[in-house]
Enzyme design. Structure first.
Site, PDB file in Angstrom:
ATOM      1  N   LYS A  49      13.843  -2.015  11.376  1.00  0.00           N
ATOM      2  CA  LYS A  49      12.692  -2.580  10.642  1.00  0.00           C
ATOM      3  C   LYS A  49      11.562  -1.546  10.671  1.00  0.00           C
ATOM      4  O   LYS A  49      11.158  -1.092  11.745  1.00  0.00           O
ATOM      5  CB  LYS A  49      12.228  -3.879  11.291  1.00  0.00           C
ATOM      6  CG  LYS A  49      11.093  -4.557  10.537  1.00  0.00           C
ATOM      7  CD  LYS A  49      10.849  -5.977  11.018  1.00  0.00           C
ATOM      8  CE  LYS A  49      10.304  -6.011  12.426  1.00  0.00           C
ATOM      9  NZ  LYS A  49       9.827  -7.365  12.820  1.00  0.00           N
ATOM     10  N   CYS A  68       5.170   0.496  -2.322  1.00  0.00           N
ATOM     11  CA  CYS A  68       6.317   0.510  -3.259  1.00  0.00           C
ATOM     12  C   CYS A  68       7.539   1.157  -2.609  1.00  0.00           C
ATOM     13  O   CYS A  68       8.638   1.114  -3.163  1.00  0.00           O
ATOM     14  CB  CYS A  68       5.956   1.279  -4.539  1.00  0.00           C
ATOM     15  SG  CYS A  68       5.915   3.079  -4.339  1.00  0.00           S
ATOM     16  N   HIS A  81       4.224   4.855  -7.183  1.00  0.00           N
ATOM     17  CA  HIS A  81       4.325   3.509  -7.771  1.00  0.00           C
ATOM     18  C   HIS A  81       4.196   3.561  -9.304  1.00  0.00           C
ATOM     19  O   HIS A  81       4.759   2.722 -10.009  1.00  0.00           O
ATOM     20  CB  HIS A  81       3.252   2.578  -7.206  1.00  0.00           C
ATOM     21  CG  HIS A  81       1.866   3.096  -7.329  1.00  0.00           C
ATOM     22  ND1 HIS A  81       1.247   3.787  -6.311  1.00  0.00           N
ATOM     23  CD2 HIS A  81       0.998   3.082  -8.372  1.00  0.00           C
ATOM     24  CE1 HIS A  81       0.040   4.146  -6.708  1.00  0.00           C
ATOM     25  NE2 HIS A  81      -0.133   3.732  -7.954  1.00  0.00           N
TER      26      HIS A  81
END
Lengths: 102, 102
Positions: A49, A68, A81
């Site tokens: 994670k 993003c 992005h």
């Protein structure tokens, strides 16, 4: 010649039905799995994670953070992005943390 | 009975080939379009680009910001990344901004 056209009248409808049927079914399932697609395609994929933590005291006047997951300077924004949004019709943008007077 | 089996020997291979061929081709194209999938499926979709800006002075001791775009408290994290990661095999997590002594 007659035999060939007889075979074609048999084979062509079956092939067309098989193609159309398969295409519709696989489109349905791929759309379902696609909408549950990954957000992060490249960043630290060996990490379970990806979490980042920063102390305000270390940020200076302003920092722009990527959301993003396409930035080459991740976790910082590098404008990636824009290309992502153009390619996919998405509308993601960064998170800005700044001092009030910045 | 002989006529039926003759037709089957003709039709079945064609149908199988059509199904397999169509499946492989549509999987290829759906994978290509899927990997360019959207990151944000729900947040402020009426906005051209979702950008958030916060002044450090307003953050208090600590803030946890969402980067998976699935949070019901977006732009703040609500733990939604856990379910997203489980469903998709992704590895996204939040961005934490805090005071050093927090």
């Amino acid at each position: 010649m007659l035999v060939l056209s007889y075979h074609l009248t048999l084979v062509v409808p079956v092939a067309v039905a098989a193609v159309v049927g398969t295409y519709l079914i696989s489109r349905y399932y791929s759309r379902a799995s696609c909408s549950k697609g990954k957000v992060n395609l490249e960043q630290s994929k060996d990490t379970a994670k990806v979490v980042h933590s920063f102390d305000m005291e270390d940020i200076g006047k302003k920092a722009v953070y990527c959301r993003c997951w396409r930035s080459k300077k991740f976790p910082y924004c590098d404008g990636a992005h824009t290309k992502h949004n153009e390619e996919t019709g998405d509308n993601v943008g960064p998170l800005i943390i700044k001092r009030r007077d910045a």
